[in-house]
Design an enzyme around this catalytic site. Sequence first.
Site, PDB file in Angstrom:
ATOM      1  N   SER A 122       1.252  34.483  20.064  1.00 52.00           N
ATOM      2  CA  SER A 122       1.749  33.774  21.251  1.00 52.00           C
ATOM      3  C   SER A 122       3.224  33.400  21.166  1.00 52.00           C
ATOM      4  O   SER A 122       3.945  33.492  22.158  1.00 52.00           O
ATOM      5  CB  SER A 122       0.912  32.509  21.478  1.00 52.00           C
ATOM      6  OG  SER A 122       0.988  31.653  20.351  1.00 52.00           O
ATOM      7  N   ASP A 139       0.691  31.401  10.611  1.00 54.91           N
ATOM      8  CA  ASP A 139      -0.260  30.297  10.805  1.00 54.91           C
ATOM      9  C   ASP A 139       0.056  29.117   9.897  1.00 54.91           C
ATOM     10  O   ASP A 139      -0.218  27.967  10.235  1.00 54.91           O
ATOM     11  CB  ASP A 139      -1.680  30.803  10.550  1.00 54.91           C
ATOM     12  CG  ASP A 139      -2.031  31.948  11.483  1.00 54.91           C
ATOM     13  OD1 ASP A 139      -1.880  31.775  12.703  1.00 54.91           O
ATOM     14  OD2 ASP A 139      -2.417  33.026  10.999  1.00 54.91           O
ATOM     15  N   GLU A 158       0.781  43.895  10.101  1.00 50.93           N
ATOM     16  CA  GLU A 158       1.935  42.988   9.972  1.00 50.93           C
ATOM     17  C   GLU A 158       2.506  43.027   8.550  1.00 50.93           C
ATOM     18  O   GLU A 158       3.718  42.983   8.366  1.00 50.93           O
ATOM     19  CB  GLU A 158       1.519  41.563  10.340  1.00 50.93           C
ATOM     20  CG  GLU A 158       1.330  41.344  11.834  1.00 50.93           C
ATOM     21  CD  GLU A 158       0.679  40.019  12.187  1.00 50.93           C
ATOM     22  OE1 GLU A 158       0.670  39.677  13.383  1.00 50.93           O
ATOM     23  OE2 GLU A 158       0.179  39.323  11.285  1.00 50.93           O
TER      24      GLU A 158
END
Length: 227
Positions: free
Chosen positions: A29, A87, A106
């Site tokens: 996001s 995160d 990633e």
Amino acid sequence: MSEEFKKLAAEKAVEEIQSGMVIGLGSGSTFYYALQKIGKLIKTGELQNIVAIPSSKNTEKIARDLNIPLITFKEKQEIDVTIDGADEVDKYLNLIKGGGAAHLREKVIAQASKRLIIVVDESKLSEKLGTNWAVPVEVLQFAYPLEKKFLESINGKPVLRIFQSGEPIITDEGNFILDTNFGVIQNPFELAEKLENRAGIIEHGIFLKLTSKVIVAGKNGIKILEK
């Protein structure tokens, strides 16, 4: 973090990109705002001769919609700069990633990058990894019961990541994810090595010694963390 802070931090990261670069596109996001900005700068001609390698099918789709030129590792094997989210970030700029189920690609992209720029909000900062986030462990579907048992044997609490329907989430590479809570991780290098020694574990979300810079957005604005 307000969406406005996310946007500010992501757009700050895009300042690292220059014309002619090969760039790595993260997922998630916060990174979405960076993607929008990159697309805009290409459209206006402020960024030229950019090619990008996406880290997930979702990012690839959005990048195509924004007319960002995409390539694969067949064309280029080195990336100038990658922008991505995380995160959890510890004081050494090590990361836990994989909340979006894209940590395998990633990590491939991060390891191919000269510089990895991470964009987060201040809630993602921890003294030690594992304080607020479980470690996503991507496993072969075939090996799922074995690796679940193994993770329990090293004091992890693995939970299969599922959709609301109860169906397992399957990664872009066709694997399951076991979100494994180890508590506060005292030695992430030791844990990473244990996970990497298992054939059925394809990848884990602990990113060590890969980050060049972290751009943190918070109530006091933007903060830059560098090694």
